[in-house]
Motif scaffolding. Structure first.
Motif, PDB file in Angstrom:
ATOM      1  N   ALA A   1       0.827  -1.208   0.000  1.00  0.00           N
ATOM      2  CA  ALA A   1       0.000   0.000   0.000  1.00  0.00           C
ATOM      3  C   ALA A   1       0.860   1.257   0.000  1.00  0.00           C
ATOM      4  O   ALA A   1       0.549   2.245  -0.686  1.00  0.00           O
ATOM      5  N   LEU A   2       1.966   1.245   0.746  1.00  0.00           N
ATOM      6  CA  LEU A   2       2.883   2.385   0.744  1.00  0.00           C
ATOM      7  C   LEU A   2       3.492   2.572  -0.644  1.00  0.00           C
ATOM      8  O   LEU A   2       3.647   3.699  -1.125  1.00  0.00           O
TER       9      LEU A   2
ATOM     10  N   VAL B   1      11.002   3.987   4.574  1.00  0.00           N
ATOM     11  CA  VAL B   1       9.666   4.258   5.125  1.00  0.00           C
ATOM     12  C   VAL B   1       9.103   3.050   5.870  1.00  0.00           C
ATOM     13  O   VAL B   1       8.632   3.176   7.011  1.00  0.00           O
ATOM     14  N   LEU B   2       9.114   1.871   5.253  1.00  0.00           N
ATOM     15  CA  LEU B   2       8.547   0.691   5.904  1.00  0.00           C
ATOM     16  C   LEU B   2       9.289   0.324   7.190  1.00  0.00           C
ATOM     17  O   LEU B   2       8.640   0.062   8.216  1.00  0.00           O
TER      18      LEU B   2
ATOM     19  N   ALA C   1      10.927   2.371   9.126  1.00  0.00           N
ATOM     20  CA  ALA C   1      10.634   3.437  10.093  1.00  0.00           C
ATOM     21  C   ALA C   1       9.252   3.250  10.701  1.00  0.00           C
ATOM     22  O   ALA C   1       9.074   3.372  11.926  1.00  0.00           O
ATOM     23  N   LEU C   2       8.268   2.955   9.874  1.00  0.00           N
ATOM     24  CA  LEU C   2       6.913   2.736  10.371  1.00  0.00           C
ATOM     25  C   LEU C   2       6.861   1.517  11.290  1.00  0.00           C
ATOM     26  O   LEU C   2       6.217   1.546  12.355  1.00  0.00           O
ATOM     27  N   THR C   3       7.534   0.445  10.887  1.00  0.00           N
ATOM     28  CA  THR C   3       7.556  -0.763  11.712  1.00  0.00           C
ATOM     29  C   THR C   3       8.222  -0.511  13.051  1.00  0.00           C
ATOM     30  O   THR C   3       7.712  -0.923  14.102  1.00  0.00           O
ATOM     31  N   ALA C   4       9.371   0.166  13.033  1.00  0.00           N
ATOM     32  CA  ALA C   4      10.073   0.473  14.283  1.00  0.00           C
ATOM     33  C   ALA C   4       9.202   1.321  15.208  1.00  0.00           C
ATOM     34  O   ALA C   4       9.164   1.091  16.425  1.00  0.00           O
TER      35      ALA C   4
ATOM     36  N   ALA D   1      13.258  -4.091   7.288  1.00  0.00           N
ATOM     37  CA  ALA D   1      14.413  -3.432   6.676  1.00  0.00           C
ATOM     38  C   ALA D   1      15.113  -4.307   5.638  1.00  0.00           C
ATOM     39  O   ALA D   1      16.059  -3.854   4.989  1.00  0.00           O
ATOM     40  N   SER D   2      14.654  -5.548   5.468  1.00  0.00           N
ATOM     41  CA  SER D   2      15.283  -6.452   4.513  1.00  0.00           C
ATOM     42  C   SER D   2      15.055  -5.976   3.084  1.00  0.00           C
ATOM     43  O   SER D   2      14.091  -5.268   2.782  1.00  0.00           O
ATOM     44  N   ALA D   3      15.944  -6.379   2.190  1.00  0.00           N
ATOM     45  CA  ALA D   3      15.843  -6.021   0.766  1.00  0.00           C
ATOM     46  C   ALA D   3      14.646  -6.723   0.125  1.00  0.00           C
ATOM     47  O   ALA D   3      14.052  -7.627   0.713  1.00  0.00           O
ATOM     48  N   PRO D   4      14.263  -6.330  -1.091  1.00  0.00           N
ATOM     49  CA  PRO D   4      13.109  -6.943  -1.769  1.00  0.00           C
ATOM     50  C   PRO D   4      13.296  -8.446  -1.996  1.00  0.00           C
ATOM     51  O   PRO D   4      14.420  -8.955  -1.996  1.00  0.00           O
ATOM     52  N   PRO D   5      12.201  -9.173  -2.215  1.00  0.00           N
ATOM     53  CA  PRO D   5      12.276 -10.629  -2.373  1.00  0.00           C
ATOM     54  C   PRO D   5      12.887 -11.044  -3.707  1.00  0.00           C
ATOM     55  O   PRO D   5      12.453 -10.587  -4.770  1.00  0.00           O
TER      56      PRO D   5
END
Length: 320
Positions: free
Chosen positions: A88-89, A242-243, A245-248, A272-276
């Motif tokens: 969604a982000l 962003v993801l 930061a929001l999770t933390a 914070a992991s890289a894309p799949p």
């Protein structure tokens, strides 16, 4: 504060540097022809069909304790939630260019939930890796169906070509279900010790070989930097900044740090992991913009060398 951040960052970077050395080394061997596509396919198949299921069964049966971990069922839900929120982000960032840019949404919102996170956990928490691996596999139990259904559709434009349940019946998924059922029913205690030791021995090869496969897949990507720069910046901005930061923020506000600090840090590492890397496999199998997706993937992993240790350092400073 700056000195503390630098100390934690450097310690985290050193701890996981070996992972990225393997990844980039494998990529270099692919480009030099030392590792071929047949090698990649064989190693990947062995990892998915044998090594990873053994590791999953071993770690879940060893570490899952429903009595002391009554919340274990929430981990698959966390995997689903993180994938959907991240997507969604990504949709918000590319809102003015959808549906033309929808193939970039999984790169912005979904992560390498296992192949990268597992070796990071092994490097950072060697004495608690059984528990860290349990969190990983429970998280993936919910996350993978989203990746291989919604993610597949966004990347390739191809919906599931067979019943959903058949697409989910991968060896790692089945191993997860079997291991959880064995723990809940008490059947895990009936498995002979020699069998458990054999499963553990085979499973111990999963993390290093999976890391090698990850680097080999990335190394086979042809990079086109100029044409993807703007998309790469926005994609990495969501996925790597962003993801996490929001999770933390959400994990910190939840108070989870006080009750289960390992789980709290695990969730931040996942975000914070890289894309799949599975996205590249989807494109190769079902079609899509392989050059753009592959190039952004390589840039994301290169950036993750710095951003992942940075988020680990930031989280440890925040959580005290």
């Amino acid at each position: 504060m700056v000195g503390s951040f630098a100390t934690v960052f450097s310690a985290s970077a050193v701890a996981i540097s070996g992972i990225f050395v393997v990844i980039f080394g494998a990529g270099l061997m692919v480009r030099r022809g030392i590792i071929t596509q047949n090698h990649i396919d064989g190693l990947s198949s062995a990892t998915v069909k044998v090594l990873l299921p053994c590791l999953i069964y071993n770690k879940v049966t060893e570490a899952l304790d429903p009595t002391s971990q009554p919340w274990w069922w929430a981990m698959p839900l966390a995997g689903i939630a993180m994938a959907l929120v991240g997507t969604a982000l990504g949709a918000a960032v590319f809102a003015g260019q959808l549906p033309g840019k929808r193939h970039l949404l999984p790169l912005a919102g979904m992560q390498n939930a296992g192949y990268l996170v597992l070796p990071v956990g092994l490097a950072l928490f060697p004495d608690r890796f059984d528990t860290f691996a349990l969190y990983t596999f429970l998280f993936i139990l919910g996350y993978n169906p989203v990746l291989w259904s919604l993610g597949k559709y966004l990347v390739s434009g191809v919906a599931n070509d067979r019943p959903m349940w058949r697409g989910l019946l991968t060896p790692p998924f089945v191993a997860n279900i079997v291991a959880i059922a064995a723990v809940l029913t008490g059947a895990a205690a009936l498995v002979p010790r020699p069998v458990l030791e054999a499963v553990s021995l085979i499973g111990s090869a999963a993390v290093p070989i999976a890391t090698l496969v990850l680097g080999a897949v990335l190394g086979s990507v042809v990079i086109h930097a100029r044409s993807i720069l703007a998309d790469a910046v926005r994609t990495m901005g969501v996925k790597l900044i962003v993801l996490p930061a929001l999770t933390a923020l959400l994990v910190h506000l939840s108070g989870l740090t006080a009750t289960n600090p390992l789980l709290a840090e695990f969730l931040v590492i996942e975000a914070a992991s890289a894309p799949p890397v599975g996205v590249v496999l989807m494109v190769r199998t079902y079609g899509g913009d392989e050059q753009r997706i592959g190039s952004i993937m390589v840039f994301s992993y290169a950036a993750c060398v710095l951003t992942l240790p940075a988020w680990i350092a930031i989280w440890r400073l925040i959580s005290g």
